[in-house]
Each structure stands twice: as structure tokens, then as C-alpha cells.
Design a protein around this motif. Sequence first.
Motif, PDB file in Angstrom:
ATOM      1  N   HIS A 125      -4.487   6.338 -21.805  1.00 36.69           N
ATOM      2  CA  HIS A 125      -4.663   5.222 -22.747  1.00 36.69           C
ATOM      3  C   HIS A 125      -5.243   3.990 -22.037  1.00 36.69           C
ATOM      4  CE1 HIS A 125      -2.411   7.764 -25.400  1.00 36.69           C
ATOM      5  NE2 HIS A 125      -1.418   7.811 -24.543  1.00 36.69           N
ATOM      6  N   ALA A 126      -5.732   4.189 -20.832  1.00 34.26           N
ATOM      7  CA  ALA A 126      -6.330   3.115 -20.018  1.00 34.26           C
ATOM      8  C   ALA A 126      -5.298   2.093 -19.546  1.00 34.26           C
ATOM      9  CB  ALA A 126      -7.476   2.412 -20.749  1.00 34.26           C
ATOM     10  N   GLN A 127      -4.022   2.476 -19.498  1.00 38.61           N
ATOM     11  CA  GLN A 127      -2.999   1.573 -18.943  1.00 38.61           C
ATOM     12  C   GLN A 127      -2.846   1.854 -17.456  1.00 38.61           C
ATOM     13  OE1 GLN A 127       0.135  -0.096 -21.675  1.00 38.61           O
ATOM     14  NE2 GLN A 127       0.695   2.039 -21.467  1.00 38.61           N
ATOM     15  N   TRP A 128      -2.729   0.792 -16.668  1.00 42.57           N
ATOM     16  CA  TRP A 128      -2.471   0.947 -15.237  1.00 42.57           C
ATOM     17  C   TRP A 128      -1.068   1.484 -15.077  1.00 42.57           C
ATOM     18  CZ3 TRP A 128      -6.867   0.579 -12.803  1.00 42.57           C
ATOM     19  CH2 TRP A 128      -7.869  -0.212 -13.363  1.00 42.57           C
ATOM     20  N   THR A 129      -0.879   2.360 -14.106  1.00 34.69           N
ATOM     21  CA  THR A 129       0.461   2.928 -13.936  1.00 34.69           C
ATOM     22  C   THR A 129       1.328   2.006 -13.077  1.00 34.69           C
ATOM     23  OG1 THR A 129      -0.155   4.138 -11.938  1.00 34.69           O
ATOM     24  CG2 THR A 129      -0.444   5.290 -14.059  1.00 34.69           C
ATOM     25  N   TYR A 130       2.623   2.204 -13.176  1.00 38.62           N
ATOM     26  CA  TYR A 130       3.563   1.451 -12.339  1.00 38.62           C
ATOM     27  C   TYR A 130       3.189   1.576 -10.864  1.00 38.62           C
ATOM     28  CZ  TYR A 130       7.544   1.172  -9.211  1.00 38.62           C
ATOM     29  OH  TYR A 130       8.335   0.921  -8.117  1.00 38.62           O
ATOM     30  N   GLN A 131       2.934   2.811 -10.398  1.00 42.86           N
ATOM     31  CA  GLN A 131       2.682   3.031  -8.970  1.00 42.86           C
ATOM     32  C   GLN A 131       1.493   2.203  -8.483  1.00 42.86           C
ATOM     33  OE1 GLN A 131       4.847   4.695  -7.410  1.00 42.86           O
ATOM     34  NE2 GLN A 131       5.743   6.154  -8.835  1.00 42.86           N
ATOM     35  N   PHE A 132       0.448   2.172  -9.278  1.00 41.98           N
ATOM     36  CA  PHE A 132      -0.760   1.471  -8.867  1.00 41.98           C
ATOM     37  C   PHE A 132      -0.549  -0.044  -8.932  1.00 41.98           C
ATOM     38  CE2 PHE A 132      -5.220   0.008  -9.623  1.00 41.98           C
ATOM     39  CZ  PHE A 132      -5.746   0.449  -8.422  1.00 41.98           C
ATOM     40  N   ALA A 133      -0.041  -0.510 -10.062  1.00 35.05           N
ATOM     41  CA  ALA A 133       0.106  -1.954 -10.251  1.00 35.05           C
ATOM     42  C   ALA A 133       1.027  -2.552  -9.181  1.00 35.05           C
ATOM     43  CB  ALA A 133       0.656  -2.238 -11.648  1.00 35.05           C
ATOM     44  N   VAL A 134       2.106  -1.841  -8.868  1.00 34.68           N
ATOM     45  CA  VAL A 134       3.082  -2.416  -7.937  1.00 34.68           C
ATOM     46  C   VAL A 134       2.496  -2.494  -6.520  1.00 34.68           C
ATOM     47  CG1 VAL A 134       4.382  -0.375  -7.146  1.00 34.68           C
ATOM     48  CG2 VAL A 134       5.590  -2.466  -7.647  1.00 34.68           C
ATOM     49  N   VAL A 135       1.698  -1.509  -6.141  1.00 36.67           N
ATOM     50  CA  VAL A 135       1.109  -1.523  -4.797  1.00 36.67           C
ATOM     51  C   VAL A 135       0.063  -2.638  -4.695  1.00 36.67           C
ATOM     52  CG1 VAL A 135      -0.389  -0.241  -3.221  1.00 36.67           C
ATOM     53  CG2 VAL A 135       1.544   0.902  -4.310  1.00 36.67           C
ATOM     54  N   VAL A 136      -0.801  -2.726  -5.698  1.00 33.96           N
ATOM     55  CA  VAL A 136      -1.852  -3.750  -5.671  1.00 33.96           C
ATOM     56  C   VAL A 136      -1.213  -5.140  -5.679  1.00 33.96           C
ATOM     57  CG1 VAL A 136      -3.833  -4.689  -6.927  1.00 33.96           C
ATOM     58  CG2 VAL A 136      -3.532  -2.205  -6.751  1.00 33.96           C
ATOM     59  N   ASP A 137      -0.180  -5.302  -6.485  1.00 35.54           N
ATOM     60  CA  ASP A 137       0.473  -6.617  -6.554  1.00 35.54           C
ATOM     61  C   ASP A 137       1.243  -6.940  -5.278  1.00 35.54           C
ATOM     62  OD1 ASP A 137      -0.491  -7.214  -9.043  1.00 35.54           O
ATOM     63  OD2 ASP A 137       1.281  -6.506 -10.110  1.00 35.54           O
TER      64      ASP A 137
END
Length: 332
Positions: free
Chosen positions: A210-222
Motif C-alpha cells: 500500500h506504499a506505506q513505509w514499514t516499521y523496520q525501515f522508518a525506525v532505522v532511517v530515523d
Amino acid sequence: MPHAGSPLMAALHSRLHSDRPSRVWRTRFAPAPTGYLHLGHLVNAVCVWGLARAHGGDVLLRIEDHDRTRCRPEFEAALLDDLEWLGFAPDVYPVSSFRPDVAGAETAHPARQSDQEPRYAAALESLSARGLVYACACTRRDIAQLVPRAPGEEARYPGTCREAAVDPLAHFARRVRLPDVAVTFEDLRLGVVTQHPAQQCGDLLVRDRHAQWTYQFAVVVDDMAHDIDVVIRGEDLLGSTGRQWALAALLGRDTPPLTLHHALITHADGSKLSKANRDTSLRELRAAGWSAERLIGEAAYRAGMLDTARALPAHAVADLFAASGDHDISAA
Ligand code: GLU
């Protein structure tokens, strides 16, 4: 909790003070506004502010609302109120910075995940440019059929779309190729932990169908964007840590954060607390007459950080981490 004399606390000090003399080390409190905060979040807050206040760190507040289908603005407003009422003040991004401005307009915030589309897109692009990303057309059902597993066991993505040249315009989902190597990290409570993400979960889903960023990705980038040195969270997330460090390494992070994965508190029958449980929601308990000090003490007691349930104001949580031998996180 790790006490002041433990070897890992020595590691904390050498890594975070001598290696980084020019700035204060930083941890974060990162709730997802998918419901009201409960006693489990409060244990996390006690550990985050306790360790930071006892050992010279700063706390950054981040709102983890990457999942647009489950997060609601009223839960964000409620958690901000709860933090203020409890007396836990972030050093970076105060509670007030998340509130809509006086005119009522919502403005983009550097620590609210739903405002970070450009940050995540740029990180994905940097991986894509190195050939590390591919489009994926698999549904959960496809994966479940391909990889039968026992109940509760994690599904390892078998790599179906890795070489399949899925049309990236027809499918939003993206996976990152993880190297097939073990990842070792130091946890302040659990010691040295080794995980093998490529075998646990396979190539990591970083954006879903659905084009949502996943938890794993968002948390690492942040965590990289926010210069987080120490990640403090419940041990239910331990399985995610190796894959997050593998991803962070691909994104250019040399030294992964130190971690503290604390024990979780449960209901008397051993079941997990959830945001749907009204008996442990901080709002409900507050409405039932609990003071902030009593609630903080209750959370610390239930997590094994206090011998008795007594009132504990937010400004005193550092004491739980400062006095050597006061208590031992390994028992919690
Ligand atoms: N947002 C996550 C939660 O509320 C915490 C994420 C993390 O600490 O990495 O459980």
C-alpha cells in the motif's frame, strides 16, 4: 537494570562519553499512536529517562505513526498529555513542538514519521542506486504458502521476486537484499547477542504493497537522522534488532547503537498488555484516581525495578539506574 559498576555500563561510558566528547549521547522514546499508553509504555519511559538522567544522556521524543491505517491524531494528543502529566520531559523536541500551532494548522515535524516521506524516499533511493532494492509482488498469503511454518514462527521471505524483474510501476512493495551474514551487537541487559537476519526474515520489506513505509525501515532511517546512540525498548523487539543493524550498515552507519532491551510486564495470567486493555491504560488509571507518582512507582515495581510499589516521581527515576547494586536488570 544494568547497575553502575557492570562491564556494560563501563561500555556505555567509554563509548558515549570518551568517544563522543563533543556532544551528549542520545536515546529516544518512540511510541506509536495506535492506542492509549499503558503500563508497559511507562516501564519503557522509566528506563529511557532513568538511564539518560543517570548517565548524562538526552531523550528525543519521536511519534512513530508510519502506519497510517492504525494511527490516530487523538492518540498522539493523548500520549503528549500523558507524558506531560507524568512529568517526563524530552530534551529534544519538547511535547509542545508536536502540538498544532495556535492557528490550528498542522505543520511538518522532524520527529513525526508521517511527515518524513522525503527522508524515507531519499534513503530508499540511496539503496536503489546501489542495486540493493527490488519490487516485490508477493502477498502474505503467497509467502505463507511458499514457506510453511509453525504457529508463532516468523515467515522468512524466500526471495521469490529477487530475480523476477517485477514491474516497479505496477507494485509499490520494495525489499532490500540483506547480506547473508551474522550480526552481533551488545545489549546492556542481555550482553552479546548474535542474529542472522537473512535467515530469520530474508530480504527486508521496507515499503509495503500500500506504499506505506514499514516499521523496520522508518525506525532505522530515523535513528540515523536523529543521531540515536542508545536504543531502549522492550524485549519483544529483540528479534528486529539484527535486521535493523544490517539495514543501518547498508545505509552507511559504522557503529550501531547500543541497546537495552528491557523485560516486559504482563497481566497476572502472563498475557501481554495491549493498547486495548483498559485496566492498564494510563488514562483509565488516572481517571480512577492514581497519581503520576504512584503510577510510575507501580510500573517500576511490576518490572522488578523496585522492591515495593511506592510513589516515584518522574524526576527520581535516575535513582533506579545510578546506585550500583540497587537492583539488577537481569532479574527484571
Ligand atoms: N514504536 C515502537 C512501539 O511503540 C517502538 C519502536 C522502537 O523502539 O524501536 O512499540
